[in-house]
Design a protein around this motif. Structure first.
Motif, PDB file in Angstrom:
ATOM      1  N   SER A 107      -1.513 100.939  54.094  1.00 56.37           N
ATOM      2  CA  SER A 107      -0.638 100.436  53.037  1.00 56.37           C
ATOM      3  C   SER A 107      -1.044 101.034  51.700  1.00 56.37           C
ATOM      4  CB  SER A 107      -0.687  98.899  52.958  1.00 56.37           C
ATOM      5  OG  SER A 107      -1.974  98.465  52.555  1.00 56.37           O
ATOM      6  N   ILE A 108      -0.048 101.298  50.850  1.00 57.88           N
ATOM      7  CA  ILE A 108      -0.290 101.764  49.492  1.00 57.88           C
ATOM      8  C   ILE A 108       0.526 100.897  48.546  1.00 57.88           C
ATOM      9  CG2 ILE A 108      -0.843 104.143  50.130  1.00 57.88           C
ATOM     10  CD1 ILE A 108       1.996 104.916  49.371  1.00 57.88           C
ATOM     11  N   HIS A 109       0.052 100.786  47.300  1.00 59.10           N
ATOM     12  CA  HIS A 109       0.625  99.814  46.371  1.00 59.10           C
ATOM     13  C   HIS A 109       0.807 100.447  44.986  1.00 59.10           C
ATOM     14  CE1 HIS A 109      -0.191  96.612  49.333  1.00 59.10           C
ATOM     15  NE2 HIS A 109      -1.274  97.331  49.595  1.00 59.10           N
ATOM     16  N   PRO A 110       1.850 101.269  44.796  1.00 59.09           N
ATOM     17  CA  PRO A 110       2.101 101.863  43.471  1.00 59.09           C
ATOM     18  C   PRO A 110       2.505 100.794  42.456  1.00 59.09           C
ATOM     19  CG  PRO A 110       3.350 102.966  45.222  1.00 59.09           C
ATOM     20  CD  PRO A 110       2.820 101.698  45.794  1.00 59.09           C
ATOM     21  N   ARG A 111       2.159 101.055  41.204  1.00 58.44           N
ATOM     22  CA  ARG A 111       2.486 100.115  40.115  1.00 58.44           C
ATOM     23  C   ARG A 111       2.968 100.905  38.908  1.00 58.44           C
ATOM     24  NH1 ARG A 111       1.499  94.174  40.101  1.00 58.44           N
ATOM     25  NH2 ARG A 111       2.157  93.546  38.020  1.00 58.44           N
ATOM     26  N   LEU A 112       3.966 100.370  38.224  1.00 58.23           N
ATOM     27  CA  LEU A 112       4.535 101.039  37.058  1.00 58.23           C
ATOM     28  C   LEU A 112       4.798 100.022  35.960  1.00 58.23           C
ATOM     29  CD1 LEU A 112       5.991 103.433  35.579  1.00 58.23           C
ATOM     30  CD2 LEU A 112       8.071 102.749  36.805  1.00 58.23           C
ATOM     31  N   LEU A 113       4.405 100.385  34.728  1.00 58.71           N
ATOM     32  CA  LEU A 113       4.754  99.612  33.537  1.00 58.71           C
ATOM     33  C   LEU A 113       5.480 100.546  32.588  1.00 58.71           C
ATOM     34  CD1 LEU A 113       4.646  97.046  31.815  1.00 58.71           C
ATOM     35  CD2 LEU A 113       2.414  97.798  30.959  1.00 58.71           C
ATOM     36  N   LEU A 114       6.755 100.255  32.338  1.00 63.33           N
ATOM     37  CA  LEU A 114       7.604 101.101  31.502  1.00 63.33           C
ATOM     38  C   LEU A 114       8.095 100.294  30.316  1.00 63.33           C
ATOM     39  CD1 LEU A 114       9.347 103.600  30.861  1.00 63.33           C
ATOM     40  CD2 LEU A 114      11.017 102.759  32.524  1.00 63.33           C
ATOM     41  N   LEU A 115       7.811 100.788  29.102  1.00 65.66           N
ATOM     42  CA  LEU A 115       8.195 100.103  27.874  1.00 65.66           C
ATOM     43  C   LEU A 115       9.035 101.038  27.022  1.00 65.66           C
ATOM     44  CD1 LEU A 115       4.724  98.520  26.918  1.00 65.66           C
ATOM     45  CD2 LEU A 115       6.502  97.570  28.401  1.00 65.66           C
ATOM     46  N   LEU A 116      10.202 100.564  26.617  1.00 63.45           N
ATOM     47  CA  LEU A 116      11.070 101.314  25.714  1.00 63.45           C
ATOM     48  C   LEU A 116      11.101 100.619  24.363  1.00 63.45           C
ATOM     49  CD1 LEU A 116      11.974 102.708  28.363  1.00 63.45           C
ATOM     50  CD2 LEU A 116      14.295 102.717  27.447  1.00 63.45           C
ATOM     51  N   GLY A 117      10.813 101.393  23.313  1.00 65.20           N
ATOM     52  CA  GLY A 117      10.828 100.854  21.964  1.00 65.20           C
ATOM     53  C   GLY A 117      12.238 100.663  21.435  1.00 65.20           C
ATOM     54  N   GLN A 118      12.341 100.063  20.269  1.00 64.91           N
ATOM     55  CA  GLN A 118      13.636  99.770  19.676  1.00 64.91           C
ATOM     56  C   GLN A 118      14.451 101.044  19.460  1.00 64.91           C
ATOM     57  OE1 GLN A 118      13.372  97.445  16.122  1.00 64.91           O
ATOM     58  NE2 GLN A 118      15.548  97.580  15.646  1.00 64.91           N
ATOM     59  N   ASN A 119      15.729 100.992  19.896  1.00 62.18           N
ATOM     60  CA  ASN A 119      16.679 102.086  19.693  1.00 62.18           C
ATOM     61  C   ASN A 119      16.244 103.380  20.388  1.00 62.18           C
ATOM     62  OD1 ASN A 119      19.207 102.787  18.611  1.00 62.18           O
ATOM     63  ND2 ASN A 119      18.240 103.919  16.949  1.00 62.18           N
ATOM     64  N   SER A 120      15.478 103.288  21.463  1.00 61.59           N
ATOM     65  CA  SER A 120      15.074 104.470  22.221  1.00 61.59           C
ATOM     66  C   SER A 120      15.950 104.607  23.463  1.00 61.59           C
ATOM     67  CB  SER A 120      13.600 104.381  22.621  1.00 61.59           C
ATOM     68  OG  SER A 120      13.372 103.233  23.433  1.00 61.59           O
ATOM     69  N   HIS A 121      16.122 105.859  23.934  1.00 63.21           N
ATOM     70  CA  HIS A 121      16.985 106.142  25.076  1.00 63.21           C
ATOM     71  C   HIS A 121      16.204 106.972  26.094  1.00 63.21           C
ATOM     72  CE1 HIS A 121      21.033 105.674  22.673  1.00 63.21           C
ATOM     73  NE2 HIS A 121      20.204 104.646  22.529  1.00 63.21           N
ATOM     74  N   LEU A 122      16.277 106.577  27.364  1.00 63.11           N
ATOM     75  CA  LEU A 122      15.544 107.289  28.410  1.00 63.11           C
ATOM     76  C   LEU A 122      16.364 107.302  29.693  1.00 63.11           C
ATOM     77  CD1 LEU A 122      12.911 108.585  29.550  1.00 63.11           C
ATOM     78  CD2 LEU A 122      12.174 106.268  30.143  1.00 63.11           C
ATOM     79  N   THR A 123      16.373 108.463  30.374  1.00 60.02           N
ATOM     80  CA  THR A 123      16.892 108.586  31.727  1.00 60.02           C
ATOM     81  C   THR A 123      15.726 108.902  32.643  1.00 60.02           C
ATOM     82  OG1 THR A 123      19.089 109.318  31.030  1.00 60.02           O
ATOM     83  CG2 THR A 123      18.404 109.878  33.261  1.00 60.02           C
ATOM     84  N   CYS A 124      15.556 108.107  33.684  1.00 63.53           N
ATOM     85  CA  CYS A 124      14.399 108.237  34.569  1.00 63.53           C
ATOM     86  C   CYS A 124      14.869 108.308  36.015  1.00 63.53           C
ATOM     87  CB  CYS A 124      13.449 107.059  34.364  1.00 63.53           C
ATOM     88  SG  CYS A 124      11.919 107.176  35.327  1.00 63.53           S
ATOM     89  N   ILE A 125      14.286 109.217  36.795  1.00 59.13           N
ATOM     90  CA  ILE A 125      14.553 109.340  38.224  1.00 59.13           C
ATOM     91  C   ILE A 125      13.240 109.113  38.964  1.00 59.13           C
ATOM     92  CG2 ILE A 125      15.397 110.836  40.069  1.00 59.13           C
ATOM     93  CD1 ILE A 125      16.943 112.406  37.946  1.00 59.13           C
ATOM     94  N   GLU A 126      13.216 108.111  39.817  1.00 64.75           N
ATOM     95  CA  GLU A 126      12.013 107.808  40.606  1.00 64.75           C
ATOM     96  C   GLU A 126      12.321 108.095  42.075  1.00 64.75           C
ATOM     97  OE1 GLU A 126       8.584 104.343  41.012  1.00 64.75           O
ATOM     98  OE2 GLU A 126      10.602 103.795  40.385  1.00 64.75           O
ATOM     99  N   ASN A 127      11.546 109.005  42.663  1.00 63.46           N
ATOM    100  CA  ASN A 127      11.811 109.475  44.019  1.00 63.46           C
ATOM    101  C   ASN A 127      10.626 109.145  44.928  1.00 63.46           C
ATOM    102  OD1 ASN A 127      13.146 110.923  46.123  1.00 63.46           O
ATOM    103  ND2 ASN A 127      11.823 112.674  45.703  1.00 63.46           N
ATOM    104  N   PHE A 128      10.933 108.640  46.118  1.00 67.21           N
ATOM    105  CA  PHE A 128       9.907 108.300  47.100  1.00 67.21           C
ATOM    106  C   PHE A 128      10.105 109.177  48.332  1.00 67.21           C
ATOM    107  CE2 PHE A 128      10.361 104.672  44.417  1.00 67.21           C
ATOM    108  CZ  PHE A 128       9.092 104.138  44.288  1.00 67.21           C
ATOM    109  N   TYR A 129       9.081 109.961  48.657  1.00 69.48           N
ATOM    110  CA  TYR A 129       9.175 110.829  49.824  1.00 69.48           C
ATOM    111  C   TYR A 129       7.870 110.746  50.605  1.00 69.48           C
ATOM    112  CZ  TYR A 129       9.951 114.873  52.783  1.00 69.48           C
ATOM    113  OH  TYR A 129      10.110 115.698  53.872  1.00 69.48           O
ATOM    114  N   THR A 130       7.981 110.606  51.921  1.00 71.97           N
ATOM    115  CA  THR A 130       6.783 110.499  52.746  1.00 71.97           C
ATOM    116  C   THR A 130       6.820 111.530  53.852  1.00 71.97           C
ATOM    117  OG1 THR A 130       5.505 109.061  54.222  1.00 71.97           O
ATOM    118  CG2 THR A 130       7.887 108.696  54.147  1.00 71.97           C
ATOM    119  N   GLN A 131       5.664 112.159  54.104  1.00 69.82           N
ATOM    120  CA  GLN A 131       5.480 113.079  55.210  1.00 69.82           C
ATOM    121  C   GLN A 131       4.537 112.501  56.257  1.00 69.82           C
ATOM    122  OE1 GLN A 131       4.039 116.542  53.094  1.00 69.82           O
ATOM    123  NE2 GLN A 131       6.110 117.362  52.801  1.00 69.82           N
ATOM    124  N   ALA A 132       4.149 111.250  56.072  1.00 67.41           N
ATOM    125  CA  ALA A 132       3.219 110.625  57.007  1.00 67.41           C
ATOM    126  C   ALA A 132       3.874 110.456  58.375  1.00 67.41           C
ATOM    127  CB  ALA A 132       2.762 109.274  56.468  1.00 67.41           C
TER     128      ALA A 132
END
Length: 352
Positions: free
Chosen positions: A99-124
């Motif tokens: 088992s693996i346990h990724p963690r993410l904390l994402l904070l956007l400041g006032q009037n900020s704009h972000l496009t994010c792509i999160e991809n999960f790929y496994t070869q196990a």
């Protein structure tokens, strides 16, 4: 081993390891392991980490909080617009632990704009549990376009994805989840519209076959008045696959002038495939406009027959109907290369 990293779009305003003078607000995208970010952003991490997604809410969140080894900290300062998408790529090859346990904390400041792509790929090749938790906070007038990709896995992978979001005044969220098949996938997406005039748009698209299982759970908490939300989910199941959609909308007593809409449409492509849908509205205010709708069906036989009378083969007619069904959601994706990727891979999965 597991590699999780971030590819930052080329821009002069992005620095991976900022060293700013004390008291100066950085004007670039910050991407750091949370252990290195903590001395620089102590107050932000203490305020948000473990408070947006709380351990008592779900046993898998508690498990992630207990066992995660590395967490990614992403911070976009106020009044900063990232012109190109940010890619977060999770690659699982040959893990030493089941088992693996990724963690993410994402904070956007006032009037900020972000496009994010999160991809999960496994070869196990062996069975593995991926238990991922993401906490996201949007400051006033921030805008986030978030695309979560779950490609088809060659191994019997179990995936748990928990995304908890908190939105401030006038913050806008556009969240997309694309699932192409794994042994088991559970997507739990929860957002709290904590202040007036915040807006959340949740989109989901899945195409699964074989013995795979997918469960999409959404929770939208209209905590403040004058907030808006919309949910649009579509999917197909084939062979012995099973899909579940559970969507909940909470409207608090003081959240007047709320507007909320929820839609789930699914196609069953094989006799043994199964789809279950459970819409839920928990409304405690009286001046609101809330609707929900769900349909479960098969491709329209009349449309298939009409296409064949025009000289189109049955297989091609079936493919065209699937493309039309998926494209009603895919066309809302703003990243054009991602649109092309989805059209190609979802149709390929559906026809297998």
């Amino acid at each position: 081993a597991v590699a999780a990293g971030a590819v930052v779009p080329i821009t002069r305003r992005v620095h991976r390891n900022p060293t700013k003078a004390r008291g100066c607000e950085p004007k670039s995208l910050i991407i750091l392991p949370i252990q290195k970010a903590y001395p620089l952003y102590t107050s932000q991490i203490n305020h948000y980490f473990g408070t947006i997604a709380q351990s008592h809410q779900d046993s898998f969140i508690a498990l992630n909080t207990l066992l995660f080894h590395q967490a990614l900290f992403i911070y976009l300062p106020p009044h900063t617009i990232l012109q190109k998408p940010l890619l977060i790529h999770h690659l699982t090859t040959h893990p030493s632990h089941p088992s693996i346990h990724p963690r993410l904390l994402l904070l956007l400041g006032q009037n900020s704009h972000l496009t994010c792509i999160e991809n999960f790929y496994t070869q196990a090749e062996n069975q593995i549990l991926i238990n991922r938790v993401a906490e996201i906070n949007l400051a006033p007038h921030a805008q986030l376009n978030y695309y979560q990709l779950q490609p088809k896995t060659p191994s019997p992978t179990w995936q748990m994805h928990y995304t908890h979001i908190q939105q401030s005044q006038n913050a806008q969220l556009n969240h997309y989840t694309f699932s192409l098949g794994s042994k088991l996938v559970r997507n739990h997406l929860a957002t709290k519209l904590a202040e007036p005039y915040s807006e959340a748009n949740l989109y989901g698209l899945y195409a699964i076959n074989g013995e795979n299982y997918i469960e999409n759970q959404t929770e939208i908490d209209h905590y403040a008045p004058n907030t808006t939300s919309a949910q649009h989910y579509r999917g197909t199941v084939k062979n012995n696959a099973k899909g579940i959609f559970r969507g909940t909308i909470y409207v608090r007593p003081h959240a007047q002038k709320t507007q909320a809409n929820q839609n789930h449409h699914a196609w069953i492509l094989s006799p043994k495939a199964r789809i279950y849908t459970q819409p839920r509205l928990a409304i405690q205010a009286d001046d609101v406009k809330c609707t929900h709708g769900a349909t479960i069906s098969q491709p329209d036989a009349a449309q298939l027959f009409y296409a064949q009378t025009r000289g189109i083969t049955p297989q091609k007619a079936h493919q065209l109907l699937l493309q039309s069904f998926y494209d009603q959601l895919i066309k809302s994706v703003k990243v054009l290369p991602l649109q092309a990727y989805l059209r190609k891979n979802i149709i390929h999965t559906s026809l297998k």
